[in-house]
Scaffold this motif. Structure first.
Motif, PDB file in Angstrom:
ATOM      1  N   LEU A 380       0.706  -1.149  -0.019  1.00  0.00           N
ATOM      2  CA  LEU A 380       0.063   0.005   0.019  1.00  0.00           C
ATOM      3  C   LEU A 380       0.856   1.129   0.013  1.00  0.00           C
ATOM      4  CD1 LEU A 380      -2.605  -1.072   2.699  1.00  0.00           C
ATOM      5  CD2 LEU A 380      -2.744  -1.220   0.017  1.00  0.00           C
ATOM      6  N   LEU A 393      -4.968   2.972  -3.862  1.00  0.00           N
ATOM      7  CA  LEU A 393      -5.778   2.607  -2.851  1.00  0.00           C
ATOM      8  C   LEU A 393      -5.159   3.149  -1.442  1.00  0.00           C
ATOM      9  CD1 LEU A 393      -7.976  -0.262  -4.251  1.00  0.00           C
ATOM     10  CD2 LEU A 393      -8.660   2.212  -3.569  1.00  0.00           C
ATOM     11  N   LYS A 397      -6.963   5.051   1.525  1.00  0.00           N
ATOM     12  CA  LYS A 397      -7.233   4.367   2.904  1.00  0.00           C
ATOM     13  C   LYS A 397      -6.886   5.412   4.035  1.00  0.00           C
ATOM     14  CE  LYS A 397      -5.109   0.824   5.629  1.00  0.00           C
ATOM     15  NZ  LYS A 397      -5.792  -0.286   6.127  1.00  0.00           N
ATOM     16  N   THR A 398      -5.656   5.912   3.891  1.00  0.00           N
ATOM     17  CA  THR A 398      -5.252   6.948   4.785  1.00  0.00           C
ATOM     18  C   THR A 398      -6.265   8.169   4.810  1.00  0.00           C
ATOM     19  OG1 THR A 398      -3.090   6.351   4.386  1.00  0.00           O
ATOM     20  CG2 THR A 398      -3.170   8.581   5.346  1.00  0.00           C
ATOM     21  N   ALA A 401      -9.427   7.336   6.698  1.00  0.00           N
ATOM     22  CA  ALA A 401      -9.254   6.918   7.953  1.00  0.00           C
ATOM     23  C   ALA A 401      -8.918   8.361   8.906  1.00  0.00           C
ATOM     24  CB  ALA A 401      -7.909   6.422   8.300  1.00  0.00           C
ATOM     25  N   ALA A 419     -10.728  -1.969  -3.213  1.00  0.00           N
ATOM     26  CA  ALA A 419     -11.040  -0.902  -2.255  1.00  0.00           C
ATOM     27  C   ALA A 419     -11.799  -1.512  -1.239  1.00  0.00           C
ATOM     28  CB  ALA A 419     -11.962   0.035  -3.080  1.00  0.00           C
ATOM     29  N   ILE A 422      -9.139  -3.050   1.163  1.00  0.00           N
ATOM     30  CA  ILE A 422      -8.127  -2.204   1.458  1.00  0.00           C
ATOM     31  C   ILE A 422      -8.440  -1.081   2.243  1.00  0.00           C
ATOM     32  CG2 ILE A 422      -6.331  -0.410   0.671  1.00  0.00           C
ATOM     33  CD1 ILE A 422      -5.934  -2.547  -1.776  1.00  0.00           C
ATOM     34  N   ILE A 423      -9.404  -0.531   2.100  1.00  0.00           N
ATOM     35  CA  ILE A 423      -9.985   0.787   2.880  1.00  0.00           C
ATOM     36  C   ILE A 423     -11.073   0.418   3.973  1.00  0.00           C
ATOM     37  CG2 ILE A 423     -11.147   2.852   2.616  1.00  0.00           C
ATOM     38  CD1 ILE A 423     -10.546   3.189  -0.126  1.00  0.00           C
ATOM     39  N   ASN A 424     -10.377   0.710   5.162  1.00  0.00           N
ATOM     40  CA  ASN A 424     -10.963   0.285   6.496  1.00  0.00           C
ATOM     41  C   ASN A 424     -12.315   1.466   6.785  1.00  0.00           C
ATOM     42  OD1 ASN A 424      -9.634  -1.847   7.130  1.00  0.00           O
ATOM     43  ND2 ASN A 424      -8.312  -0.766   8.783  1.00  0.00           N
ATOM     44  N   ARG A 431     -20.182   3.216   3.735  1.00  0.00           N
ATOM     45  CA  ARG A 431     -19.672   2.603   2.639  1.00  0.00           C
ATOM     46  C   ARG A 431     -21.012   2.466   1.719  1.00  0.00           C
ATOM     47  NH1 ARG A 431     -15.965   0.061  -0.308  1.00  0.00           N
ATOM     48  NH2 ARG A 431     -16.937  -1.559  -1.567  1.00  0.00           N
TER      49      ARG A 431
END
Ligand code: OXT
Ligand code: ADP
Ligand code: MG
Length: 582
Positions: A380, A393, A397-398, A401, A419, A422-424, A431
């Motif tokens: 990442l 991504l 993600k950052t 966050a 996505a 990877i993306i929390n 979402r």
């Protein structure tokens, strides 16, 4: 004042008074919607509903005019998911209605409340098939594709008709409702006081549904016998807005949970009990599975097969729809009711002596999660150009966050699948994606509704193909000046941008697009910000700027055309030909 002027003034006052005592179909529909707290309409104007849209706006409703009804319908569908009230889509007759119908069916499939209100042509002419303007028997066509369909013929029935539509959309399992309004209805006049009295404010439209005490006891017995229990949270749990009950049930029971895609964020994805990054392991190894607002459909391999391991499993299922039980496999403990009421009953029944699962099980899952997360982490961080999915991504993600209130919209194949993992997500209902059908084209409608309904900034991560289905709505985004940042993962095509046509006739392959297209210029055409990003760092800079400014922005993210795979993670669903190539 001259006599003539005085006479004119008197006439005008008499007219006003007369007008004040009367109402009509237009105003009764507006009043009925407003009375029930439905203050936003997504639609496309035209005969016979142009004036209706104007009047609704003049009467203080928010009327968002789209470029295509399917996008307006997708906006209404997601508004339903986000608010628990039916999203309203307004269309013209026949072709406009059909354009909106796909979205109505999509809402129904996903169990989201929505009402498609469509103007329709003259009944007498339609029923004799005499060729009216935009003639179509819309009610008959809508019926099999939604939860309920009604037609209102008389102004005095508008109150009841709208109430019926609302109740059908939100009660029990939510879904789409069609409301047919023939052109003549709008102009029908009636006494204003009688009109006001005819309106209905729907009381308790989605009543709480409590599970039986025996069903709760049965479910707790099954859970107490579990050695390796698992909770699966679905988007029904997100829809239910029973967030505290969901969290309490997971944390008090100590049972690891797997979020389905749109349930991500009900509890934060980095929660110690999240098994999202150990999906295969928990599906295979668990012995008792509690389904919370999730169906055992294709997304969960119908609850059987290799993915679920060799040992038979016991299922506990919480759902508001009784017919969902045993739809694919036997349900050992059905819990029919609304998620909040059922979870609260389970929590009450668990009592003080509740035994959390054996740490051997939870530690095994934790190790797998930590291993998978650690394996992904370095990928990442890359700053490759052209970008790959991980590098791009990783930056997004950052950004998500750092902005937990932002809403993420996501569609595509590889763009979607990467996505998702990877993306929390850290908050519920943040979402929004392709849902049960895996449908492309929901992106811009979802993004617009998310911005309109919540006021929060929206980041839409779109495959270049996916975006194309609703791309013209960037004009709508600019027109309403919505805080939406669209990032197009431009890999020159569907899945990959590298296919060639084996026929050799010069036509492009079926899955590729014009190479190196500049989607960012589409946004610039309407006064928004357009950026071409070739590295992850450039992408991050542009997205941060867009999210800070709230200006409509479209970023063309240049992705390596070889980076994706056929159909993303569901390539196994493609049928295979047995005929050998010549
Ligand atoms: O446990 P294992 O080892 O298995 O690992 C899993 C997780 O544990 C792990 N994981 C993690 N690891 C580390 N860290 C973290 N944080 C983490 N989180 C998870 O990762 C793996 C994978 O996890 P996941 O994703 O949870 O699990 P999995 O196995 O993938 O889940 C299974 C499914 C089925 C639940 C999941 O795959 C899923 O939800 N899939 C949905 C797929 C879907 O709906 N796809 C869209 C449809 S595809 C196709 O139909 C397309 N079309 C045709 C078309 C459509 N759809 N609609 C219309 C109207 N017309 C036509 C088209 C045209 S896609 C498409 C366009 C595509 O082109 P684009 O340009 O738009 O997009 P690109 O592909 O980018 O070019
Ligand atoms: P996912 O795709 O996330 O697995 P599904 O759309 O398949 O989710 O399942 C959602 C389920 O949630 C549906 O079966 C629906 O009946 C159910 N549901 C929706 N709202 C509620 C609610 N308030 N209480 C209980 N169940 C609900
Ligand atoms: Mg693509």
């Amino acid at each position: 004042m001259t006599n003539a002027l005085a006479a004119q003034t008197q006439d005008a006052t008499a007219e006003d008074a007369a007008a004040r005592d009367l109402t009509d179909g237009f105003h009764l529909i507006i009043d009925a919607l407003k009375l029930n707290g439905l203050n936003t309409i997504y639609g496309v104007p035209g005969i016979p509903i142009t004036d209706f849209g104007r009047m609704a706006q003049a009467e203080g409703m928010r009327v968002i005019s789209f470029r295509h009804e399917q996008n307006a319908g997708n906006a209404a569908a997601i508004a339903g998911f986000l608010t628990k009230k039916p999203g309203i889509c307004l269309t013209v007759s026949a072709p406009g209605f059909l354009n909106g119908l796909t979205a109505l069916a999509h809402a129904t499939t996903n169990c989201w409340p929505m009402i498609l209100i469509s103007g329709s042509s003259e009944r007498e002419i339609v029923d004799l098939q005499q060729g009216d303007y935009e003639e179509m028997d819309q009610l008959a066509i809508a019926k099999p594709l939604c939860k309920a369909a009604y037609r209102i013929l008389h102004a005095e029935d508008i109150g009841i008709g709208v109430a019926r539509a609302i109740r059908a959309a939100v009660s029990g399992r939510p879904g789409g409702v069609y409301l047919d309004l023939p052109a003549k209805l709008f102009g029908q006049v009636m006494d204003a006081a009688a009109g006001e009295k005819s309106l209905v404010k729907v009381i308790d439209p989605a009543p709480a549904q409590l599970p039986g005490a025996d069903a709760v006891a049965r479910a707790l017995d099954v859970l107490k016998g579990a050695k390796r229990p698992l909770i699966i949270l679905g988007k029904g749990a997100a829809y239910a807005q029973a967030d505290e009950s969901v969290r309490a049930f997971v944390e008090r029971s100590g049972i690891p949970y797997l979020p389905m895609s749109m349930a991500k964020g009900l509890l934060p994805d980095d929660h110690p009990l999240s098994a999202g990054a150990a999906r295969s392991l928990v599906l295979k190894e668990s012995d008792v599975v509690v389904m919370v607002g999730a169906r055992l459909n294709w997304l969960l391999s119908h609850g059987k097969g290799k993915q679920w391991g060799a040992e038979p499993k016991k299922f506990v299922q919480i759902d508001i729809e009784p017919k969902e039980m045993d739809s694919n496999v036997e349900i050992a403990a059905p819990l029919v009711g609304d998620i909040g009421s059922v979870l609260d009953s389970l929590l009450a029944g668990m009592g003080a002596g509740w035994q959390k699962p054996n740490p051997e099980w939870t530690d095994t899952i934790r190790d797998k999660v930590d291993g998978n997360v650690a394996k992904m982490a370095p990928r990442l961080m890359n700053n490759n150009s052209p970008m790959d999915y991980h590098g791009a991504l990783g930056r997004l993600k950052t950004i998500i966050a750092e902005r937990p209130d932002a809403i993420l919209v996501n569609e595509g194949a590889n763009t979607l699948d990467f996505a998702r993992s990877i993306i929390n997500m850290s908050k519920p209902r943040k979402r929004l994606d392709v849902g049960t059908w895996g449908v492309m084209g929901v992106g811009m409608g979802s993004a617009i509704a998310a911005a309109v309904e919540t006021g929060h900034p929206v980041l839409a991560i779109e495959g270049d193909s996916a975006f194309g289905f609703s791309g013209m709505e960037v004009e709508t985004i600019c027109r309403y000046n919505l805080p939406i940042c669209v990032v197009i993962f431009n890999n020159n095509g569907i899945y990959r941008g590298t296919d060639s046509n084996e026929n050799g006739d010069g036509d492009p392959a079926t899955t590729v697009f014009v190479p190196d297209a500049r989607y960012d210029m589409m946004m610039q055409a309407f006064g928004g910000v357009g950026v071409n990003a070739t590295t992850p760092d450039e992408l991050a800079r542009a997205v941060n700027e867009a999210m800070d400014s709230g200006k409509p922005t479209l970023i063309n993210a240049v992705i390596d055309p070889t980076a994706g795979t056929e159909s993303g993670r569901i390539g196994n669903l493609n049928p295979q030909s047995v005929v050998k190539k010549k």
